[in-house]
Design a protein around this motif. Structure first.
Motif, PDB file in Angstrom:
ATOM      1  N   ILE A   1       0.827  -1.204   0.000  1.00  0.00           N
ATOM      2  CA  ILE A   1       0.000   0.000   0.000  1.00  0.00           C
ATOM      3  C   ILE A   1       0.865   1.260   0.000  1.00  0.00           C
ATOM      4  N   SER A   2       1.941   1.257   0.761  1.00  0.00           N
ATOM      5  CA  SER A   2       2.790   2.457   0.833  1.00  0.00           C
ATOM      6  C   SER A   2       3.425   2.767  -0.512  1.00  0.00           C
TER       7      SER A   2
ATOM      8  N   SER B   1      -5.706   2.826   0.353  1.00  0.00           N
ATOM      9  CA  SER B   1      -6.176   1.645   1.083  1.00  0.00           C
ATOM     10  C   SER B   1      -7.670   1.432   0.873  1.00  0.00           C
TER      11      SER B   1
ATOM     12  N   LYS C   1      -2.109   7.561   1.602  1.00  0.00           N
ATOM     13  CA  LYS C   1      -2.144   6.124   1.883  1.00  0.00           C
ATOM     14  C   LYS C   1      -3.550   5.673   2.294  1.00  0.00           C
TER      15      LYS C   1
ATOM     16  N   ALA D   1       0.759   3.964  -2.940  1.00  0.00           N
ATOM     17  CA  ALA D   1       0.378   5.350  -2.668  1.00  0.00           C
ATOM     18  C   ALA D   1       1.423   6.322  -3.192  1.00  0.00           C
TER      19      ALA D   1
END
Length: 256
Positions: free
Chosen positions: A32-33, A47, A43, A36
């Motif tokens: 996810i990081s 998500s 983030k 993003a």
């Protein structure tokens, strides 16, 4: 207020597009990081949107890693086949229009519907009932019946087991009658539409059957119901479908 909701929906679509375009062919999955960072989004936003895209199968989750999903692959396969089919068919469609003077359509099957992927307008001035991008019920058009006649028995059963909606007073809604008509189509090679989708339109279609690959789509001629004689165009439509199939086969294996 309605405009604001539309703008917000567009904003969500833009953000989802940024997420999908963050992947490249070398990725073995993104956290996810990283996703993003690449998408240029917060983030928390990524998500939330990833959860929606996973639910809709556009993304897949493997532990903490996110991958492009099977649905995107399926859509890519759907896009590839129509492109090749259009390339193979358009010269043939133009010739068929010149021979008949009527509207010519090319469509592919999508479950219980046909999707028009190309159209050549006739010279007779009749407004086409179906335009490129239009989805029509498979049982109510010559295009659909031509395709359905060459479907597997289980697929035909799936179509006729559900209610067949009446689009006009002439639409065939009796499963027994439809199956009888499909058998006639397999024997004769063409499907006829007699004011079943539009009360002012008649048409005739043939399936595009590629040797070794099967059904690729269907091609049709249609015109004003009052002066359209389907039998007059049967041979031309069969020949056009065969020519499209031969051209498509020369491109290589049909995917889809």
């Amino acid at each position: 207020m309605r405009a604001e909701r539309g703008d917000d929906a567009l904003g969500v679509l833009d953000r989802m597009t940024c997420i999908l375009e963050a992947f490249d062919q070398d990725d073995r999955g993104l956290g996810i990081s990283e996703l993003a960072l690449r998408a240029g989004l917060p983030k928390s936003t990524v998500s939330r949107l990833v959860a929606t895209l996973v639910r809709q199968r556009y993304l897949e989750r493997d532990g903490r890693l996110i991958h492009l999903g099977l649905r995107l692959f399926e859509l890519g396969q759907l896009a590839e086949q129509p492109r090749e089919l259009r390339i193979a068919a358009l010269p043939v469609m133009t010739d068929l229009r010149n021979r008949t003077g009527e509207n010519v359509h090319l469509a592919i099957r999508d479950a219980r519907a046909m999707v028009c992927i190309a159209m050549v307008r006739g010279r007779g001035g009749a407004m086409p009932a179906v335009r490129t991008g239009t989805r029509v019920p498979i049982h109510a058009t010559a295009l659909g019946k031509a395709a359905l006649a060459h479907a597997a028995p289980a697929e035909v059963d799936e179509v006729v087991s559900e209610e067949l909606d009446a689009l006009t007073t002439e639409t065939v809604t009796d499963p027994v009658l439809l199956e009888r008509e499909l058998a006639d189509i397999r024997r004769g090679g063409t499907a006829v539409e007699d004011r079943e989708l539009d009360p002012d339109v008649r048409g005739i279609a043939a399936a595009v059957l590629v040797p070794g690959s099967g059904l690729a789509g269907a091609i049709s001629v249609s015109g004003r119901a009052e002066d359209f004689d389907a039998s007059r165009y049967a041979a031309d439509v069969r020949a056009a479908a065969k020519t499209v199939a031969q051209r498509l086969a020369s491109f290589g294996p049909v995917r889809g």
